[in-house]
Scaffold this active site. Structure first.
Site, PDB file in Angstrom:
ATOM      1  N   SER A   1      -5.502   2.241  -4.868  1.00 40.50           N
ATOM      2  CA  SER A   1      -5.636   1.760  -6.038  1.00 40.50           C
ATOM      3  C   SER A   1      -6.254   1.930  -7.572  1.00 40.50           C
ATOM      4  CB  SER A   1      -6.663   1.140  -5.843  1.00 40.50           C
ATOM      5  OG  SER A   1      -7.354  -0.311  -6.098  1.00 40.50           O
TER       6      SER A   1
ATOM      7  N   LYS B   1      -6.946  -0.940   2.736  1.00 34.13           N
ATOM      8  CA  LYS B   1      -6.532  -1.196   1.053  1.00 34.13           C
ATOM      9  C   LYS B   1      -6.161  -2.481   1.113  1.00 34.13           C
ATOM     10  CE  LYS B   1      -4.479  -0.642  -3.103  1.00 34.13           C
ATOM     11  NZ  LYS B   1      -3.933  -1.586  -3.176  1.00 34.13           N
TER      12      LYS B   1
ATOM     13  N   ASN C   1      -8.426  -4.783  -1.771  1.00 34.16           N
ATOM     14  CA  ASN C   1      -7.724  -6.574  -2.914  1.00 34.16           C
ATOM     15  C   ASN C   1      -8.447  -7.486  -1.991  1.00 34.16           C
ATOM     16  OD1 ASN C   1      -6.477  -4.009  -3.149  1.00 34.16           O
ATOM     17  ND2 ASN C   1      -3.570  -4.645  -2.781  1.00 34.16           N
TER      18      ASN C   1
ATOM     19  N   GLU D   1     -11.368  -7.434  -3.559  1.00 31.35           N
ATOM     20  CA  GLU D   1     -10.451  -8.015  -5.211  1.00 31.35           C
ATOM     21  C   GLU D   1     -10.214  -9.692  -5.660  1.00 31.35           C
ATOM     22  OE1 GLU D   1      -6.905  -6.614  -7.249  1.00 31.35           O
ATOM     23  OE2 GLU D   1      -7.571  -5.148  -6.562  1.00 31.35           O
TER      24      GLU D   1
END
Length: 845
Positions: free
Chosen positions: A490, A546, A550, A553
């Site tokens: 990232s 991950k 996300n 995010e």
């Protein structure tokens, strides 16, 4: 064309067998294949070249691995005449069609639904999957079971033809079945038309058939290149020996698309296309030119040249020969060949053994990276900056040349023109990292890499792959002795270049071999400048973390957007004013990369001096990781409400045209402006943003905790927070508080129960509630703010109204319930006095 005893070539001038002619001077005529280098004392070439013209469907078959070939040859030499493997490649001369590899599961299920006449002969669990179209957790195992049942069913062709004779609605697969059935009536292999990809190659396109890949040729002309072997395991469409049991046992049932069966060539200038398969036995160059002269470099191995169209000449420093269509030439190693075409269309196929570079210095590269998009290039440059030697490869070789001549010029980076060249320059254990599109492309590259690697070598997937794929790849490659890492990366383009957050997981035996590289290039954070990279856990743990990153995010971005919307709509603030506010927020508790870039975006002006932001279409895109996070949460029963709402908000934004229509027809509150103290409300928005952000992270860590229990992973939550402190999109000062919470209590069940976050929520909730109430009153949508508060209020409630839901479920479905004073005792009530005493079984969805 070659030295195989069943079809050896003859030297035209001397009338000798090619093999005997080679044995007269093996050093000159075999080069790298001569006895002193390869141990080859037989004079045999490792490859064969054929022209194959197919008018009738030709043999449903697979080829064994080298190890399996030895077993088959020992067991049944009359049917398996040599102990060698037989990878092969078909390059189309005309339109060429056949079957290759299993279709995607969705296509197979659709075909099987149409042919219910087969269902009585299939097992109940297979029919259930077909009829209910339920998601298949292990697609390869399901396809293997279905294939085994169908290929061993003697009556399948007759049953299908009986239906097709009275059917007026035939699919493309049905029409293909009827056509091939006319050539092989009643053949048991015909049913595979519904399971395998129907691959149609245009002239110049190529299909590679590796070990255990099931295939059949139907029609057309091709150049067929293969290892020097005649080992074929057949299951139908042939009068030759059929060995269904062996084929079923060895066949690779991994599903994939028709396009994924093709092997794209590498472009070497305007005239040459190079077909380099993932095996060491052979490679092919195709030269196509129009009255031009093409100089072909020398090779360390001998070559066979075949002219398929036109005429010209082939010259070396010692001789020259005229060539016309059908001519075949043997070129000894180490000579430069000049091909001169005399006519408009001239095609020459050149078969050789692609040999690794015999550099005196030996392997030089610490790691190879496949994929030269911006992320790939920047990570390579980052590795180079930290003293690591990187080999760069891209399927389109021109990208390698561009990269080496520009960004990588003057560095220690090595450019490779083929995967074999790339692998040959790697130190052991070989480390190969891929940054390619998630999905089928990753599996394609893995399939190409595995034959080139040795046990203990390492493949790394650095893309946004779904963690379930990483779980599968890790297990499959471990069986072959290859170590696999699935790592989240990232930070975008800038992070990749100067220090990303890296989240590796997979086979733990691989970590010591990549740790120095990954931690060296990662971002550094904290007073001690610790690397934002550490081992996450087994199998798909890295990609799972991950994925959650996300998802968070998505939530962070939506929360900032709702704060922007409130300031713009409720307070009527300009972009410059909002930029100043967000910039101030970024100096305190909300210090983060997303706040920083949001302030910059708000301040950015277009060429006409107006804010660019207000000209951008309000339709948000997504690549899938947010959706995957929500789906995983639903599967595990984790209330990931804020992140899921952020995904739905993007889905709603995509309905732009419908929203424009609705805006003129559906009314809301008359008053849409806030009339209280502006500064006070801005502070309340800041508090709402901070409190909702805490909820987002609390839910994300809840999900990771549940996944760890589900998959048996040992996750270091404080370490994960540190990995996210720098380099990545959600990096923020806030993550330091999360790390401290887990360092203090590694078994913390929920962040909201930590004193720091508990006190932060208590301080912020008055403004948080005020903002949401005001937004509802003014008709301004704040789905992420609202879902965060609803979760908080639900989480802090000793009792929720779910008792009524359980009573309703028991009333209409006898699903039972538990009493407060009798937990884990499931009771049923006859609510109407007309029901029975039987209750439904209990289960958790």
């Amino acid at each position: 064309m070659g030295t195989h005893p069943r079809g050896h070539s003859v030297v035209k001038k001397t009338k000798q067998d090619l093999k005997n002619w080679i044995l007269e001077d093996t050093s000159t005529r075999l080069g790298s294949l001569c006895p002193t280098i390869s141990g080859n004392k037989s004079g045999d070439l490792p490859f064969l070249l054929k022209i194959l013209s197919v008018d009738k469907a030709l043999s449903l078959q697979v080829h064994p691995t080298k190890e399996h070939a030895a077993v088959l040859h020992s067991r049944s030499p009359q049917h398996y005449p040599d102990p060698n493997h037989k990878p092969e490649m078909a390059i189309a001369l005309t339109v060429f069609e056949g079957l290759c590899g299993f279709r995607p599961v969705e296509e197979i299920l659709e075909n099987m639904k149409r042919h219910s006449e087969l269902h009585p002969y299939l097992s109940q669990d297979v029919v259930k999957v077909i009829n209910e179209a339920t998601p298949v957790s292990d697609e390869t195992s399901f396809v293997k079971k279905l294939f085994t049942e169908l290929i061993t069913m003697n009556s399948s062709a007759a049953l299908i033809m009986k239906k097709l004779k009275i059917s007026s609605d035939m699919s493309p697969s049905d029409k293909l079945f009827k056509r091939i059935h006319a050539q092989h009536p009643g053949d048991g292999g015909l049913v595979c038309i519904y399971l395998l990809n129907h691959v149609v190659l245009q002239p110049g396109e190529c299909m590679f058939l590796g070990a255990n890949k099931v295939h059949a040729y139907f029609s057309g002309d091709c150049v067929e290149c293969m290892a020097s072997s005649d080992n074929v395991v057949r299951a139908g469409l042939t009068p030759k020996f059929i060995d269904v049991d062996t084929l079923v046992d060895m066949v690779d049932c991994t599903p994939g698309t028709a396009d994924s069966q093709k092997l794209p060539p590498t472009r070497l200038g305007d005239e040459v296309r190079s077909y380099v398969p993932p095996v060491k036995d052979f490679a092919v160059d195709r030269v196509r030119c129009d009255r031009k002269t093409v100089t072909l470099p020398s090779k360390a191995s001998p070559q066979i040249m075949l002219c398929t169209e036109g005429s010209g000449s082939v010259a070396t420093d010692q001789s020259a020969e005229g060539v016309v269509r059908g001519d075949v030439m043997f070129v000894v190693p180490g000579v430069v060949t000049v091909f001169n075409s005399f006519c408009k269309v001239n095609v020459l196929f050149i078969l050789d053994q692609e040999v690794p570079k015999m550099a005196d210095a030996g392997p030089q590269a610490d790691i190879a990276l496949i994929g030269l998009a911006v992320m790939g290039q920047n990570i390579i440059l980052n590795m180079n900056d930290h003293g690591f030697v990187v080999c760069a490869f891209n399927r389109t070789v021109s990208k390698v040349d561009d990269f080496m001549n520009n960004e990588a010029k003057g560095t220690k980076i090595i450019g490779a023109k083929s995967m074999l060249e790339m692998v040959s320059c790697l130190k052991k254990p070989r480390r190969v990292m891929m940054l390619v599109k998630a999905g089928a492309a990753v599996d394609t590259f893995i399939d190409m890499l595995v034959p080139l690697l040795d046990k203990g070598d390492i493949i790394i997937d650095g893309g946004n792959s779904e963690y379930t794929d990483t779980n599968r790849r890790c297990k499959t490659l471990a069986e072959k002795g290859i170590l696999f890492i699935g790592t989240g990366v990232s930070g975008g383009e800038e992070g990749a270049r100067y220090g990303p957050s890296i989240m590796p997981g997979g086979n733990p035996d691989a970590w010591p071999h990549v740790k120095a590289i990954f931690q060296g290039i990662s971002a550094k954070a904290g007073p001690a400048q610790e690397p934002c990279c550490d081992w996450v856990g087994d199998e798909g743990a890295g990609h799972y973390v991950k994925m959650v990153h996300n998802g968070i995010e998505y939530g962070d971005m939506q929360l900032i957007c709702e704060a922007y919307s409130l300031m713009k709509q409720a307070l009527g603030m300009s972009c410059d004013e909002m930029s100043s506010v967000v910039s101030d927020w970024n100096k305190g508790e909300l210090d983060s990369f997303l706040c920083e870039i949001s302030a910059n975006i708000l301040a950015y002006k277009d060429t006409d001096g107006a804010p660019l932001l207000e000209k951008i279409m309000d339709k948000a895109g997504q690549k899938g990781t947010g959706k995957w996070t929500g789906i995983s949460a639903l599967d595990m029963g984790v209330p990931l409400t804020l992140i899921s709402e952020a995904v739905f908000a993007r889905c709603l934004s995509a309905l732009k045209d419908l929203r424009v229509t609705a805006s003129s027809q559906l009314s809301g509150p008359q008053n849409t402006k806030y009339e209280g103290d502006k500064a006070e409300f801005i502070e309340a928005i800041r508090q709402a943003l901070y409190a909702s952000k805490i909820i987002s992270y609390a839910q994300g860590f809840m999900l990771m905790r549940q996944a760890a229990q589900e998959f048996g992973w040992t996750l270091n939550y404080g370490g994960i927070a540190l990995m996210w402190r720098g380099g990545c999109i959600i990096r923020s000062v806030f993550l330091g508080n999360i790390k401290e919470a887990y360092d203090k209590n590694p078994d913390l069940e929920n962040l909201l129960l930590d004193d720091f976050f508990k006190n932060a929520i208590h301080k912020a909730q008055e403004g948080w509630r005020k903002v949401i109430a005001t937004a509802v009153t003014l008709g301004i949508p704040v789905p992420a703010f609202s879902s965060a508060l609803a979760f908080y209020d639900g989480f802090r409630s000793e009792r929720l109204p779910a008792n009524l839901i359980q009573a309703q479920r028991d009333y209409f479905g006898a699903h039972t319930y538990e009493l407060l004073d009798k937990p884990k005792t499931f009771l049923h009530t006859d609510w109407t006095g007309q029901g029975g005493r039987v209750s439904s079984t209990t289960y958790n969805a």
